[in-house]
Design a protein around this motif. Structure first.
Motif, PDB file in Angstrom:
ATOM      1  N   MET A 163      78.338  21.303 -96.757  1.00  0.00           N
ATOM      2  CA  MET A 163      77.942  20.052 -97.424  1.00  0.00           C
ATOM      3  C   MET A 163      77.413  20.395 -98.817  1.00  0.00           C
ATOM      4  N   THR A 172      68.787  18.401-108.010  1.00  0.00           N
ATOM      5  CA  THR A 172      67.940  18.026-109.155  1.00  0.00           C
ATOM      6  C   THR A 172      66.728  18.944-109.302  1.00  0.00           C
ATOM      7  N   GLN A 203      82.364  12.636-100.823  1.00  0.00           N
ATOM      8  CA  GLN A 203      81.519  11.694-100.085  1.00  0.00           C
ATOM      9  C   GLN A 203      81.281  10.420-100.889  1.00  0.00           C
ATOM     10  N   GLY A 255      73.678  11.222 -99.681  1.00  0.00           N
ATOM     11  CA  GLY A 255      73.029  12.036 -98.655  1.00  0.00           C
ATOM     12  C   GLY A 255      74.025  12.751 -97.749  1.00  0.00           C
ATOM     13  N   LYS A 294      65.847  26.245-103.811  1.00  0.00           N
ATOM     14  CA  LYS A 294      65.582  24.824-104.051  1.00  0.00           C
ATOM     15  C   LYS A 294      65.173  24.549-105.493  1.00  0.00           C
TER      16      LYS A 294
HETATM   17  P1  UTP Z   1      68.987  18.893-100.562  1.00  0.00           P
HETATM   18  O1  UTP Z   1      68.179  18.045 -99.679  1.00  0.00           O
HETATM   19  O2  UTP Z   1      68.407  20.204-100.953  1.00  0.00           O
HETATM   20  O3  UTP Z   1      69.362  18.041-101.840  1.00  0.00           O
HETATM   21  O4  UTP Z   1      70.409  19.113 -99.890  1.00  0.00           O
HETATM   22  P2  UTP Z   1      70.086  18.419-103.181  1.00  0.00           P
HETATM   23  O5  UTP Z   1      70.687  17.161-103.689  1.00  0.00           O
HETATM   24  O6  UTP Z   1      71.027  19.579-103.020  1.00  0.00           O
HETATM   25  O7  UTP Z   1      68.939  18.920-104.121  1.00  0.00           O
HETATM   26  P3  UTP Z   1      67.707  18.112-104.783  1.00  0.00           P
HETATM   27  O8  UTP Z   1      66.920  17.510-103.650  1.00  0.00           O
HETATM   28  O9  UTP Z   1      68.272  17.065-105.702  1.00  0.00           O
HETATM   29  O10 UTP Z   1      66.968  19.169-105.504  1.00  0.00           O
HETATM   30  C1  UTP Z   1      70.616  19.922 -98.761  1.00  0.00           C
HETATM   31  C2  UTP Z   1      72.101  20.134 -98.614  1.00  0.00           C
HETATM   32  O11 UTP Z   1      72.761  18.894 -98.398  1.00  0.00           O
HETATM   33  C3  UTP Z   1      73.763  18.713 -99.376  1.00  0.00           C
HETATM   34  C4  UTP Z   1      73.362  19.579-100.548  1.00  0.00           C
HETATM   35  O12 UTP Z   1      74.473  19.889-101.369  1.00  0.00           O
HETATM   36  C5  UTP Z   1      72.769  20.769 -99.844  1.00  0.00           C
HETATM   37  O13 UTP Z   1      73.766  21.662 -99.407  1.00  0.00           O
HETATM   38  N1  UTP Z   1      73.844  17.296 -99.773  1.00  0.00           N
HETATM   39  C6  UTP Z   1      72.735  16.650-100.176  1.00  0.00           C
HETATM   40  C7  UTP Z   1      75.072  16.689 -99.752  1.00  0.00           C
HETATM   41  O14 UTP Z   1      76.104  17.286 -99.391  1.00  0.00           O
HETATM   42  N2  UTP Z   1      75.132  15.384-100.148  1.00  0.00           N
HETATM   43  C8  UTP Z   1      74.054  14.703-100.569  1.00  0.00           C
HETATM   44  O15 UTP Z   1      74.192  13.510-100.929  1.00  0.00           O
HETATM   45  C9  UTP Z   1      72.818  15.338-100.575  1.00  0.00           C
END
Ligand code: UTP
Length: 422
Positions: free
Chosen positions: A102, A108, A185, A211, A394
């Motif tokens: 995923m 961000t 997605q 998400g 992160k």
């Molecule tokens: P995170 O919760 O760390 O979010 O995603 P993010 O978007 O990567 O990072 P921030 O919060 O903006 O810093 C956990 C995993 O879920 C995937 C991310 O790519 C990561 O592998 N994910 C997250 C998705 O595939 N789709 C999304 O809409 C959100």
């Protein structure tokens, strides 16, 4: 066009989003078209409702919390490990497993320009991207079991092209190209703290992925589920992009899940500090679920099984799951709830100037994959060793930064190569 514009003006007025046309008279005809069509495509009713609902405080008084049983890998004997591993290996040998990565998130917190999977980790002797690390890990399994596991990568509209270009430039990291499939997605508009949609360009509304819980729908939309079924796949391993120690395919985990007659399994790590900001596994009204850190009291966190040292609510989520294909079919059409995340997103301000915030300024609405687990009576939970399996990236300053990930990655690789030599 005039008719369309009138409809758009009425729509924006109804939902108090008139500012989206602030620059309408200054943009080109092509850009006008893009903006008008984008506005007509957005479900304003839904996004305004999500914003409104998310402001209401959670009422958890009628939710009964109980522990979700877990198995600790450290406590399994060698005989047990071998036994369960063999069960999992049969599935791999029989080509009945697929991997889903995923990678649709915005990343961000890391604030790196480009898809997070393309982030280069400063490893010696060569830098490696997060995508390469995942590819190498699956290739290791392929080599060991003389197979080639189908690898599906979820991207977002924001990062799909850059992700696919990156794979092309890097020759797919030596993964057989025909075994990799990208799918995009869904997305939702981003909202500011006043409930207003934001502009990413004077002619473009900012939208982002909704998400990782959207994965089931996205797979269904891309007709991947039927493809998996037709190809005899029985189990799917789901993982994120940013954990450099993720075991994408783990026969022990798979074998344990199958042996215990479960349709889903997750790995957890032990939450050392009771009030650490991590979500933990539990049961809510008897169904597998997750407690967000703001739902966990110190008292709950400190609860143990009577007369033992075993904590009941310390199994932290590390985004490593397996599901049978049947289980995925079961949840593919379910509307999972939305969670609100506060994130940094650049926007065009009222003067038409692009502003890049240095702290979170907008709300993003996200489905989480684990919310699907509540549609099952039980699941397997395997606690693994953090030093062996959990080194996420992160941000640059917190405990999960590139340096901590590199250190854990190197330690693990060194220990493992010593073990293999022995
Ligand atoms: P995170 O919760 O760390 O979010 O995603 P993010 O978007 O990567 O990072 P921030 O919060 O903006 O810093 C956990 C995993 O879920 C995937 C991310 O790519 C990561 O592998 N994910 C997250 C998705 O595939 N789709 C999304 O809409 C959100």
């Amino acid at each position: 066009m005039d008719d369309k514009l009138k409809i758009v003006e009425q729509l924006l007025k109804k939902y108090k989003q008139e500012h989206l046309l602030n620059f309408y008279n200054e943009i080109s005809e092509t850009e006008k078209n893009i903006l008008i069509n984008q506005i007509l495509d957005i479900d304003f009713e839904n996004i305004c409702k999500l914003y409104k609902d998310s402001k209401e405080t959670k009422n958890s008084s009628n939710i009964e919390i109980s522990p979700l049983q877990h198995i600790e890998k450290n406590k399994l004997s060698n005989t047990e490990i071998n036994y369960y591993t063999e069960i999992g290996e049969t599935i791999i040998h029989n080509h009945q497993i697929a991997v889903v990565t995923m990678a649709g998130g915005q990343g961000t917190r890391l604030g790196y320009k480009g898809p997070k999977g393309t982030y280069m980790l400063n490893l010696k002797p060569f830098k490696k991207s997060l995508f390469q690390i995942i590819a190498e890990n699956i290739i290791e399994t392929n080599t060991k079991y003389k197979t080639c596991i189908p690898w599906y990568i979820m991207t977002s509209e924001e990062n799909n092209k850059q992700t696919q270009d990156f794979f092309e430039i890097n020759d797919f990291f030596d993964y057989p190209k025909e075994k990799i499939k990208f799918f995009i997605q869904d997305k939702l508009p981003i909202i500011d703290i006043n409930g207003k949609l934001i502009l990413q360009e004077p002619y473009l509304i900012k939208e982002a992925s909704n998400g990782n819980g959207n994965v089931f729908r996205a797979m269904q939309k891309a007709q991947i589920l039927d493809e998996l079924r037709n190809n005899g796949i029985k189990w799917i391993c789901f993982g994120g992009i940013d954990n450099v120690l993720l075991k994408n395919v783990d026969p022990l985990f798979l074998g344990l899940t199958i042996y215990n007659n479960m349709k889903i399994g997750s790995k957890s790590i032990f939450k050392k500090e009771p009030l650490e900001k991590t979500a933990i596994y539990c049961k809510k009204n008897g169904k597998p679920s997750i407690l967000d850190y703001d739902e966990i009291s110190l008292e709950l966190s400190e609860r143990k099984i009577r007369n033992t040292n075993t904590y009941l609510y310390r199994e932290a989520n590390m985004l490593s799951h397996i599901m049978s294909l049947d289980a995925v079919y079961k949840v593919k059409d379910i509307e999972l709830k939305y969670h609100r995340a506060f994130k940094k997103n650049a926007f065009v301000n009222f003067e038409g100037v692009k502003q890049v915030p240095d702290k979170p300024n907008t709300f993003k609405f996200e489905n989480f994959i684990f919310d699907a687990f509540s549609y099952f009576d039980d699941m397997l939970l395997l606690r693994v060793n953090e030093n062996e399996e959990f080194a996420p990236i992160k941000d640059f300053t917190g405990i999960y930064n590139p340096d901590t990930a590199i250190e854990k990655y190197n330690n693990y690789k060194n220990t493992n190569s010593v073990k293999l030599k022995k």
